[in-house]
Design an enzyme around this catalytic site. Sequence first.
Site, PDB file in Angstrom:
ATOM      1  CD  GLN A 197      19.694  19.722  12.222  1.00 21.37           C
ATOM      2  OE1 GLN A 197      20.698  19.082  12.547  1.00 21.37           O
ATOM      3  NE2 GLN A 197      18.967  20.377  13.108  1.00 21.37           N
ATOM      4  NE  ARG A 217      23.513  20.701   6.094  1.00 20.09           N
ATOM      5  CZ  ARG A 217      24.108  20.579   4.894  1.00 20.09           C
ATOM      6  NH1 ARG A 217      23.889  19.494   4.171  1.00 20.09           N
ATOM      7  NH2 ARG A 217      24.894  21.518   4.437  1.00 20.09           N
ATOM      8  CB  ALA A 238      23.867  11.731  14.992  1.00 25.86           C
ATOM      9  CG  HIS A 239      22.893  16.776  14.669  1.00 26.82           C
ATOM     10  ND1 HIS A 239      21.685  17.413  14.656  1.00 26.82           N
ATOM     11  CD2 HIS A 239      23.030  16.298  15.926  1.00 26.82           C
ATOM     12  CE1 HIS A 239      21.125  17.345  15.845  1.00 26.82           C
ATOM     13  NE2 HIS A 239      21.932  16.674  16.631  1.00 26.82           N
ATOM     14  CG  ASN A 240      26.652  19.564  15.536  1.00 25.88           C
ATOM     15  OD1 ASN A 240      25.424  19.573  15.438  1.00 25.88           O
ATOM     16  ND2 ASN A 240      27.392  20.579  15.133  1.00 25.88           N
TER      17      ASN A 240
END
Length: 345
Positions: A197, A217, A238-240
């Site tokens: 990540q 991240r 969560a990511h993105n």
Amino acid sequence: MDLAGAAALTGARLEGQSGWAFDRVVPLDQAGRGRLGFLADRRYLKHLDASSAEAVLVAEDLSGTVRGRVPNLLIADRPRRALAQLLDQLHPPEGARPGIHPTAVLGKGVRLGRDVRIDAFAVLEEDVEVGDRVRIGAHVSVGPGSRIGADSRLHPQVVLYPGTRLGRRVVLHAGTVVGSDGYGYVMHEGRHEKIRQVGGCLIGDDVEMGAHCCVDRGSIGDTVIGAGTKTDNLVHVAHNVTVGEHSLLIAQVGISGSTTLGRGVVMAGQSGATGHLEIGDGARVAVQTGVIGDVPAGTSVVGFPGRPRAEFWRSMAAMRKLPALRERVKELEERLSALEGKNES
């Protein structure tokens, strides 16, 4: 503060003794001498008869019910806004002297603004930049290359992973983690391999996050929390994910990767969204709703799977009729069977 001052501060209409003084605002059932009661919801009228209130801050639409039963009234069109103004005046934020506790650890290249306070056992790793008047609580950990905007506050045990960016006036409550690895794995030869990540985590100005929240991240892009957004405790982003400005994420909300929320979205307690969705500006997601498809702007969705509110309540009304419908079908089947028996004879 006396009632005249409270009326001037909030714009509320005063009915009663302008000199009646108080030092706290409390629920209606705790009101009494020196304590201003608060009544903004009809559900709490049940406490009125047993209350010792001498003065009440009351919503305009409830004032007629209270008038004559409490001698002093502050009547407000927006009672919760008036409450916020009074609490700011009666309970100003605690002043904190600038300074760095001797047990704090500052890495190479750390840059501090003016009037910064860093409490015991906080760790700022290399190349961290801290803006003016920032307060960093005990046992906070700030990863390398992170940036913290002016007037922000990190409560005890907050963790910022490397490269995290916080805007101005950001508040992170105890135990919140920002910039942790997203949940990314790929199956290879019968086992899960981690996808590194490497994206960022950007928190906008005036964001406040409750205790024990987690913001991942990005995997290869950035996770973004828009300016003015407020989260309750125990929220996971969560990511993105991108959360639009001035959104509200209430307790135990979970948002899966790469989902985008527009401006002013509200997700109520224990609701969630699967990944790669779009939830439009001003959408409302009700308590415990599971969103598995895109939600148009301005739409309110309820239930699982999340669907428009009117449709949900129609289906609930139909479900309540199912036992009676079942008995009716059973009766019709019995009558039909009896008729077929007669025809055969």
